[in-house]
Design a protein around this motif. Structure first.
Motif, PDB file in Angstrom:
ATOM      1  N   LEU A   1      -2.872  -3.865  -4.497  1.00 51.69           N
ATOM      2  CA  LEU A   1      -3.297  -2.869  -3.510  1.00 51.69           C
ATOM      3  C   LEU A   1      -4.651  -3.218  -2.891  1.00 51.69           C
ATOM      4  O   LEU A   1      -5.002  -2.677  -1.840  1.00 51.69           O
ATOM      5  CB  LEU A   1      -3.396  -1.484  -4.169  1.00 51.69           C
ATOM      6  CG  LEU A   1      -2.087  -0.819  -4.590  1.00 51.69           C
ATOM      7  CD1 LEU A   1      -2.382   0.468  -5.349  1.00 51.69           C
ATOM      8  CD2 LEU A   1      -1.209  -0.522  -3.388  1.00 51.69           C
TER       9      LEU A   1
ATOM     10  N   VAL B   1       0.189  -5.607   0.515  1.00 56.58           N
ATOM     11  CA  VAL B   1       1.401  -4.780   0.515  1.00 56.58           C
ATOM     12  C   VAL B   1       2.084  -4.839   1.885  1.00 56.58           C
ATOM     13  O   VAL B   1       3.311  -4.952   1.975  1.00 56.58           O
ATOM     14  CB  VAL B   1       1.075  -3.323   0.137  1.00 56.58           C
ATOM     15  CG1 VAL B   1       2.327  -2.453   0.223  1.00 56.58           C
ATOM     16  CG2 VAL B   1       0.482  -3.260  -1.265  1.00 56.58           C
TER      17      VAL B   1
ATOM     18  N   HIS C   1      -7.903  -3.538   2.110  1.00 56.82           N
ATOM     19  CA  HIS C   1      -7.050  -2.646   1.326  1.00 56.82           C
ATOM     20  C   HIS C   1      -5.664  -2.505   1.967  1.00 56.82           C
ATOM     21  O   HIS C   1      -5.541  -2.120   3.126  1.00 56.82           O
ATOM     22  CB  HIS C   1      -7.709  -1.274   1.218  1.00 56.82           C
ATOM     23  CG  HIS C   1      -6.867  -0.230   0.559  1.00 56.82           C
ATOM     24  ND1 HIS C   1      -6.244  -0.412  -0.653  1.00 56.82           N
ATOM     25  CD2 HIS C   1      -6.517   1.026   0.963  1.00 56.82           C
ATOM     26  CE1 HIS C   1      -5.566   0.667  -0.977  1.00 56.82           C
ATOM     27  NE2 HIS C   1      -5.707   1.551  -0.007  1.00 56.82           N
ATOM     28  N   GLY C   2      -4.623  -2.834   1.201  1.00 52.68           N
ATOM     29  CA  GLY C   2      -3.257  -2.676   1.677  1.00 52.68           C
ATOM     30  C   GLY C   2      -2.693  -3.888   2.395  1.00 52.68           C
ATOM     31  O   GLY C   2      -1.502  -3.917   2.720  1.00 52.68           O
TER      32      GLY C   2
ATOM     33  N   ILE D   1       4.310  -0.396  -7.608  1.00 54.76           N
ATOM     34  CA  ILE D   1       3.153   0.095  -6.861  1.00 54.76           C
ATOM     35  C   ILE D   1       3.215   1.610  -6.702  1.00 54.76           C
ATOM     36  O   ILE D   1       2.207   2.316  -6.837  1.00 54.76           O
ATOM     37  CB  ILE D   1       3.100  -0.579  -5.467  1.00 54.76           C
ATOM     38  CG1 ILE D   1       2.679  -2.039  -5.604  1.00 54.76           C
ATOM     39  CG2 ILE D   1       2.148   0.158  -4.528  1.00 54.76           C
ATOM     40  CD1 ILE D   1       2.848  -2.830  -4.319  1.00 54.76           C
TER      41      ILE D   1
ATOM     42  N   GLY E   1      -0.933   3.852  -4.712  1.00 56.14           N
ATOM     43  CA  GLY E   1       0.173   3.127  -4.095  1.00 56.14           C
ATOM     44  C   GLY E   1       1.028   4.031  -3.238  1.00 56.14           C
ATOM     45  O   GLY E   1       1.429   3.679  -2.119  1.00 56.14           O
TER      46      GLY E   1
END
Length: 336
Positions: free
Chosen positions: A124, A136, A132-133, A165, A171
């Protein structure tokens, strides 16, 4: 004097490609047995950094190194050491190199590492707000863009990463962020012929539904894809009457007007029913469920169901529909 195992591990850093290849092949073989795993685990401080370096090399070496890491990461202590070593970043860097030929192994490694809270945090990128992210988003894009009609579906295991996640609130928050649009992309993959992909999607949706109390609006933003993903697996095998279909949105009614492949995996059906349960705990969720003729679909699906555990999930849902006052009671379940 160095032991045989220490000598073997030292060969992983040999300047000779032939010696390195022979050594990593031996290590891969050792990870295939309990005894071999135990022997290697005693030297993890030197072994794991060496294997981590090798996955950045061409396929003739990196494939064996990645297989060894996948096997070793089934041990939670070794997996924790891999996360501390920064293997999530290394894996993602290698995975998205144009010349990567070991994508499926690297994705499977991430599946194992994200079974740990620390692994989820690393994927994450929680500690770095600027990125951040990003990992993903990359994984979801690959999951949704790759073919799932061939035997070589390198990214089908991303569904399992998404399930892992979504066990964590951070998540779920990321996946439900409407600005990123990740849940919509993921949910559309339920049309896949791959049972593994379907299970990844249904498990991810189910876990995200634990945020229904605060994130119901974001869940229902993708209702065009969400309701088919949740209701078609539990709709039974019958072709629905025109009267029943007239009370459904087009995408649901059309699918239920023809013969269709049943969802044979009972776990997927249970996850779908649990997700619906979590949604209809909320008044607005219950109204949305009624608006697509959901109770009728669940009723017909229950009539066709034979699996006792799935029947139990139907009955829990049916009880909530009948006794709507129960909707205010919190669920005792947790994401799994």
């Amino acid at each position: 004097m160095a032991t045989e195992m220490e000598e073997l591990i030292s060969f992983l850093s040999s300047p000779s490609p032939q010696i390195t290849k022979a050594a990593v092949d031996i290590v891969r073989g050792l990870t295939g047995s309990v005894e071999g795993m135990q022997s290697l685990a005693n030297y993890s401080n030197s072994l794991l950094p060496a294997l981590s370096r090798l996955i950045t090399l061409p396929k003739e070496v990196s494939e064996a190194a990645a297989e060894a890491l996948v096997n070793l990461s089934q041990n939670s202590s070794l997996a924790e050491a891999m996360v501390r070593l920064g293997l999530v970043k290394t894996t993602m860097d290698v995975l998205y190199k144009p010349e990567c030929g070991i994508a499926q192994l690297l994705v499977m490694l991430l599946v194992n590492l994200t079974q740990l809270d620390a692994g989820v945090t690393a994927v994450l990128q929680i500690e770095d707000e600027k990125v951040h992210g990003l990992y993903v988003m990359k994984l979801v894009r690959s999951f949704c863009r790759t073919t799932h009609d061939s035997d070589d579906d390198a990214f089908e295991h991303v569904g399992s990463i998404l399930v892992n996640i979504s066990k964590q609130r951070e998540g779920r928050k990321l996946l439900l962020d409407p600005k990123r649009g990740l849940l919509k992309q993921i949910t559309r993959q339920f049309d896949s012929n791959s049972s593994l992909r379907k299970k990844g999607v249904s498990g991810t949706i189910r876990n995200c539904c634990f945020e229904a109390e605060s994130q119901l609006q974001n869940l229902l933003l993708v209702s065009e894809f969400l309701w088919p993903a949740l209701l078609l697996p539990v709709a039974g095998n019958k072709i629905y009457s025109e009267q029943d279909r007239s009370k459904m949105p087009l995408e649901l009614g059309t699918a239920l007007s023809i013969d269709r492949e049943p969802v044979n995996d009972p776990e997927i059906r249970i996850q779908a029913l649990e997700a619906i349960y979590l949604i209809i705990l909320q008044d607005a969720g219950r109204r949305a469920f009624w608006s697509v003729n959901g109770p009728r679909i669940v009723q017909i699906g229950y009539e066709d169901e034979e699996d006792p555990k799935v029947m139990e999930a139907y009955e829990q849902l049916g009880s909530l529909l009948v006794h709507s006052s129960s909707a205010e009671e919190p669920s005792s379940e947790t994401p799994q």
